[in-house]
Scaffold this motif. Structure first.
Motif, short mmCIF file in Angstrom:
data_model
loop_
_atom_site.label_atom_id
_atom_site.label_comp_id
_atom_site.label_asym_id
_atom_site.label_seq_id
_atom_site.Cartn_x
_atom_site.Cartn_y
_atom_site.Cartn_z
N ASP A 1 -72.52 -0.76 -7.74
CA ASP A 1 -72.85 0.01 -8.93
C ASP A 1 -73.79 -0.77 -9.85
OD1 ASP A 1 -72.64 2.21 -10.71
OD2 ASP A 1 -71.23 1.05 -11.92
N LYS A 2 -73.70 -2.10 -9.78
CA LYS A 2 -74.53 -2.94 -10.65
C LYS A 2 -75.97 -2.99 -10.16
CE LYS A 2 -71.51 -4.14 -13.60
NZ LYS A 2 -71.61 -4.10 -15.05
N LEU A 3 -76.19 -2.62 -8.90
CA LEU A 3 -77.55 -2.64 -8.38
C LEU A 3 -78.37 -1.52 -9.04
CD1 LEU A 3 -76.82 -3.13 -4.56
CD2 LEU A 3 -77.62 -4.84 -6.19
N PRO A 4 -79.66 -1.74 -9.16
CA PRO A 4 -80.47 -0.67 -9.76
C PRO A 4 -80.46 0.58 -8.91
CG PRO A 4 -81.83 -2.49 -8.92
CD PRO A 4 -80.42 -2.94 -8.84
N PHE A 5 -80.50 1.71 -9.54
CA PHE A 5 -80.56 3.03 -8.90
C PHE A 5 -79.29 3.41 -8.13
CE2 PHE A 5 -84.93 1.20 -8.71
CZ PHE A 5 -85.40 1.83 -9.83
N VAL A 6 -78.27 2.59 -8.23
CA VAL A 6 -77.03 2.95 -7.54
C VAL A 6 -76.00 3.34 -8.58
CG1 VAL A 6 -75.18 2.18 -6.02
CG2 VAL A 6 -77.52 1.35 -5.67
N HIS A 7 -75.39 4.47 -8.41
CA HIS A 7 -74.33 4.87 -9.33
C HIS A 7 -73.09 5.22 -8.54
CE1 HIS A 7 -76.95 4.76 -12.76
NE2 HIS A 7 -77.86 5.40 -12.05
N LEU A 8 -72.12 4.34 -8.62
CA LEU A 8 -70.88 4.57 -7.90
C LEU A 8 -69.73 4.44 -8.88
CD1 LEU A 8 -71.35 2.45 -4.67
CD2 LEU A 8 -71.02 4.91 -4.77
N SER A 9 -68.71 5.22 -8.64
CA SER A 9 -67.53 5.03 -9.46
C SER A 9 -66.57 4.15 -8.69
CB SER A 9 -66.92 6.41 -9.77
OG SER A 9 -65.53 6.32 -9.69
N SER A 10 -66.19 3.03 -9.31
CA SER A 10 -65.41 2.04 -8.57
C SER A 10 -63.93 2.35 -8.58
CB SER A 10 -65.63 0.67 -9.19
OG SER A 10 -65.07 0.64 -10.49
N GLY A 11 -63.48 3.05 -9.60
CA GLY A 11 -62.05 3.30 -9.71
C GLY A 11 -61.28 2.10 -10.20
N LEU A 12 -61.98 1.02 -10.54
CA LEU A 12 -61.29 -0.17 -11.07
C LEU A 12 -60.99 0.04 -12.55
CD1 LEU A 12 -63.15 -3.28 -9.60
CD2 LEU A 12 -61.16 -2.10 -8.72
N GLY A 13 -59.81 -0.39 -12.96
CA GLY A 13 -59.47 -0.30 -14.37
C GLY A 13 -60.18 -1.39 -15.16
N PRO A 14 -60.04 -1.36 -16.49
CA PRO A 14 -60.71 -2.37 -17.32
C PRO A 14 -60.23 -3.80 -17.00
CG PRO A 14 -59.26 -0.96 -18.65
CD PRO A 14 -59.33 -0.35 -17.29
N LEU A 15 -58.95 -3.92 -16.66
CA LEU A 15 -58.42 -5.25 -16.33
C LEU A 15 -59.08 -5.79 -15.06
CD1 LEU A 15 -56.39 -7.61 -16.30
CD2 LEU A 15 -54.80 -6.09 -15.13
N ASP A 16 -59.08 -4.96 -14.01
CA ASP A 16 -59.68 -5.39 -12.75
C ASP A 16 -61.16 -5.68 -12.93
OD1 ASP A 16 -57.26 -5.12 -11.64
OD2 ASP A 16 -57.67 -3.23 -10.58
N THR A 17 -61.81 -4.85 -13.73
CA THR A 17 -63.23 -5.07 -13.98
C THR A 17 -63.46 -6.42 -14.66
OG1 THR A 17 -63.40 -2.69 -14.27
CG2 THR A 17 -65.29 -4.00 -14.96
N ALA A 18 -62.58 -6.73 -15.62
CA ALA A 18 -62.73 -8.01 -16.32
C ALA A 18 -62.51 -9.18 -15.36
CB ALA A 18 -61.74 -8.09 -17.49
N VAL A 19 -61.48 -9.06 -14.53
CA VAL A 19 -61.21 -10.14 -13.57
C VAL A 19 -62.41 -10.31 -12.64
CG1 VAL A 19 -59.83 -10.74 -11.54
CG2 VAL A 19 -58.70 -9.96 -13.63
N LEU A 20 -62.94 -9.18 -12.17
CA LEU A 20 -64.04 -9.26 -11.21
C LEU A 20 -65.31 -9.85 -11.84
CD1 LEU A 20 -65.31 -8.60 -8.48
CD2 LEU A 20 -65.75 -6.29 -9.31
N PHE A 21 -65.70 -9.31 -12.99
CA PHE A 21 -67.00 -9.70 -13.52
C PHE A 21 -66.97 -10.93 -14.41
CE2 PHE A 21 -67.91 -5.27 -12.37
CZ PHE A 21 -69.00 -5.51 -11.56
N GLN A 22 -65.81 -11.27 -14.94
CA GLN A 22 -65.79 -12.42 -15.84
C GLN A 22 -65.14 -13.65 -15.24
OE1 GLN A 22 -65.47 -11.82 -20.01
NE2 GLN A 22 -64.98 -9.66 -19.70
N ILE A 23 -64.31 -13.48 -14.24
CA ILE A 23 -63.67 -14.65 -13.65
C ILE A 23 -64.15 -14.89 -12.23
CG2 ILE A 23 -61.46 -15.67 -12.97
CD1 ILE A 23 -60.17 -14.17 -15.26
#
Lengths: 334, 340
Positions: free
Chosen positions: B44-66
């Motif tokens: 989803d972070k790639l340009p022109f790609v729009h995907l819904s990940s279904g990850l909650g805010p917690l999982d998103t934080a773990v993934l992108f910040q840790i």
């Protein structure tokens, strides 16, 4: 925290080989170089040793059976907890030197002696007639015993009762049984009061006890401090991660801690003065803003020294935790 | 041309492996994120790609910040270490050289130890700076000492060895006097990416960009040097200058890596050797391929470091050594004929 006694610490390398061992050293040191003790209430009522008649006395500390022939007059303490114990039972006048990490109560005769890597010759210079330490390293017991100096090893308490027992034992060893009993009774009643007030059934609150950061070490419910927290019925996030081999102090990855979502973070390595972690530092860690304890501002910096010793200041630790618990339960009730 | 085909194949393999390593590194970890959701969140972070990940805010934080900063930093560090190792080996025309032999690791170790012991955690920013400065200073002292001993690369190597031993002795002395810091120093010495943040990644990037460019641009020169100094001179090359420039680039790359990750051994030796086996010994190929394979290797090693004993973590240096040493022996046996 409750370090394990360790007998293999000869060189830094050997010590470093067991992370747990070194961790213990680090935390013990942190505890020591921490806040220089607040001017404490020295519970010194130097009883004119009515118990002098009860010598010789034979005690059973962790290093076996030890006989103290007469009331000791030149005590060397190599353990900050033992130092606090000795002062609490009224043996302060008998203490001639304490290790470099002993910083409480105010006015203890701090020396350059090390309790982690004790040097027997340096200890003997004080002509002790009793030495108290928390661990038998560098051949401490064997060396001093050869010289006829009784040594009491009072290791890190595994249970609350161990802490009480050690105070009573040091009372016996120094001829202050009455005051030792009184100290213990006081502690017990203070702790009971605090727990009663804050409530002993907070199973809805989970907590993370941070022993150290980078790497993150925690304490489970089976450890001494974990048992103190259990007085309030708290749930420990480290329990699920514990293994038999970590001695109750598992290392946790940040991912695990954050995804466990603790509602309360208790910092045992706290204090700006010794460069430890502060609630601000914890809150600023990337990704931690999703943790309920951070969101609700429930990160509690404990007094490093109080949180790492098992002596007469235990009621203080209990009341620090009690306050945190009360805040956290109001915060999560909102 | 079989040479070209071999190169294309090696580059293809490197890129695929790196992409796979990053994906695997992002998908597994102590937090048990949904792997498919994770992959979707990344895409989803790639340009022109729009995907819904279904990850909650917690999982998103773990993934992108840790987790993700750690994967990215691991790739940068691994690439830098492998590139530096390959570059050193080219400069010294010796396939066994690594930053640990040149005063770089020992200098970084001493710098970090001094920072931990005397500044303590009260100045967390001081540790990477001290390691960085120590690493560069270690190489510089080794270089000066070696140059004073006369020409020749073996003098430089021996000087590096002597300087390393001296610095390690000083470090041991300092530690001996401050037993409290041993655990922290020990953790650092074994290397770790557990504190990786985006901030660190941005910090280290410019140094790595400059040093990588410097080394990569000299691939052809190293190829010429490998024939011999006389021949190089006759082709209009300054062997001394080339060596110094590549050395400086490698030192900078290794020091930047060490500053953010601690000492991670074996990457600098194992990866270039594996690359030579795959793509031959021309430095024009070995250098960039080492960068790519080193990145993939360290991402995978770190993934192992943080999952094998989860929720605890192994020091990454342990993983690279456990995988690296047997692999190294195997490569040595398999490629005795290949020269640098």
């Amino acid at each position: 925290m409750a370090p394990h006694p360790d007998r293999s610490r000869r060189t830094p390398l050997v010590r470093a080989l067991t992370t747990a061992t070194a961790l213990v050293a680090a935390t013990a040191a942190l505890a020591g170089c921490g806040s220089s003790g607040k001017s404490g209430s020295s519970t010194a009522s130097t009883a004119a040793s009515p118990a002098a008649a009860s010598f010789p006395v034979t005690l059973t500390p962790s290093n076996g059976s030890v006989t103290v022939k007469s009331q000791p007059q030149r005590i060397v303490s190599l353990s900050p907890t033992a130092t606090e114990d000795l002062y609490a039972v009224g043996a302060d006048k008998q203490v001639v030197a304490v290790d470099s990490n002993s910083n409480y109560p105010a006015g203890v005769p701090t020396s350059s002696l090390s309790g982690l890597t004790p040097n027997i010759e340096a200890i003997v210079k004080y002509q002790p007639d009793l030495v108290v330490a928390s661990q038998d390293t560098n051949g401490l017991v064997a060396g001093l015993t050869k010289l006829g100096v009784p040594v009491l090893i009072e290791p890190a308490a595994a249970k609350l009762d161990d802490a009480y027992q050690q105070i009573e034992q040091l009372g016996q060893a120094t001829g202050h049984t009455t005051q030792a009993a009184k100290t213990v009774a006081d502690m017990k009643s203070k702790i009971a009061d605090t727990v009663k007030q804050a409530g002993g059934n907070h199973s809805d609150l989970s907590y993370f006890w941070e022993v150290s950061a980078n790497p993150y070490y925690s304490a489970t419910s089976t450890t001494f401090v974990g048992q103190v927290a259990s007085l309030f019925g708290l749930k420990n996030i480290a329990d699920a991660a514990a293994k038999a081999s970590d001695g109750g102090y598992p290392q946790l990855s940040q991912e695990y801690i954050v995804s466990a979502q603790p509602q309360l973070i208790l910092l045992a390595d706290n204090g700006a003065n010794d460069g430890g972690q502060s609630p601000q530092v914890v809150a600023a860690r990337p990704g931690w803003n999703t943790v309920p304890a951070v969101k609700n501002n429930q990160i509690v910096g404990l007094d490093d020294d109080v949180a790492s010793r098992w002596g007469p200041r235990l009621p203080e630790l209990v009341s620090q935790i009690a306050q945190a618990v009360q805040h956290a339960s109001t915060a999560s009730a909102k | 041309m079989s040479g070209r085909r071999r190169a294309v194949r090696a580059y293809g393999l490197a890129v695929v492996l790196l992409a796979a390593a990053v994906l695997v590194g992002a998908m597994v970890g102590a937090a048990d994120l949904d792997p498919l959701g994770t992959a979707a969140a990344l895409l989803d972070k790639l340009p022109f790609v729009h995907l819904s990940s279904g990850l909650g805010p917690l999982d998103t934080a773990v993934l992108f910040q840790i987790r993700l900063p750690r994967v990215v930093l691991g790739a940068l560090v691994g690439g830098a270490l492998a590139l530096a190792g390959a570059g050193y080996q080219g400069v010294f025309r010796n396939p066994l050289v690594d930053s640990s032999l040149l005063g770089s690791s020992a200098g970084a170790g001493l710098g970090a130890t001094l920072a931990i012991v005397y500044l303590g955690p009260s100045a967390p920013a001081a540790l990477p700076v001290a390691a960085f400065v120590g690493s560069l200073a270690g190489v510089a002292v080794a270089y000066l000492a070696g140059a004073a001993g006369g020409p020749g690369t073996s003098t430089l190597l021996l000087a590096g060895l002597a300087v390393s031993m001296f610095l390690t002795a000083v470090q041991t002395y300092v530690l001996q006097r401050s037993t409290e810091s041993i655990q922290q120093v020990y953790t650092w010495l074994l290397g770790s990416l557990s504190t990786a943040t985006w901030h660190q990644t941005w910090q280290v990037l410019p140094y790595l960009a400059v040093s990588t460019a410097l080394v990569l641009l000299h691939g052809r020169h190293l190829d010429v040097l490998s024939v011999g100094d006389e021949e190089a001179r006759s082709l209009g090359l300054h062997p001394g200058r080339t060596r110094l420039l590549v050395l400086a680039g490698c030192a900078l790359a290794a020091a930047s890596a060490v500053a953010v990750s601690g000492l991670i051994g074996f990457v600098g030796i194992v990866v270039p050797h594996a690359v030579r086996r795959l793509a031959g010994s021309s430095y024009r190929l070995v250098l960039p391929l080492s960068l790519l394979f080193g990145a993939a290797f360290l991402v995978l090693a770190d993934t192992a470091a943080r999952t094998v004993v989860a929720p605890a973590e192994l020091p990454i240096g342990v993983v690279t050594a456990l995988i690296g040493s047997p692999a190294f022996v195997w490569i040595l046996r398999a490629t005795r004929s290949v020269r640098t």
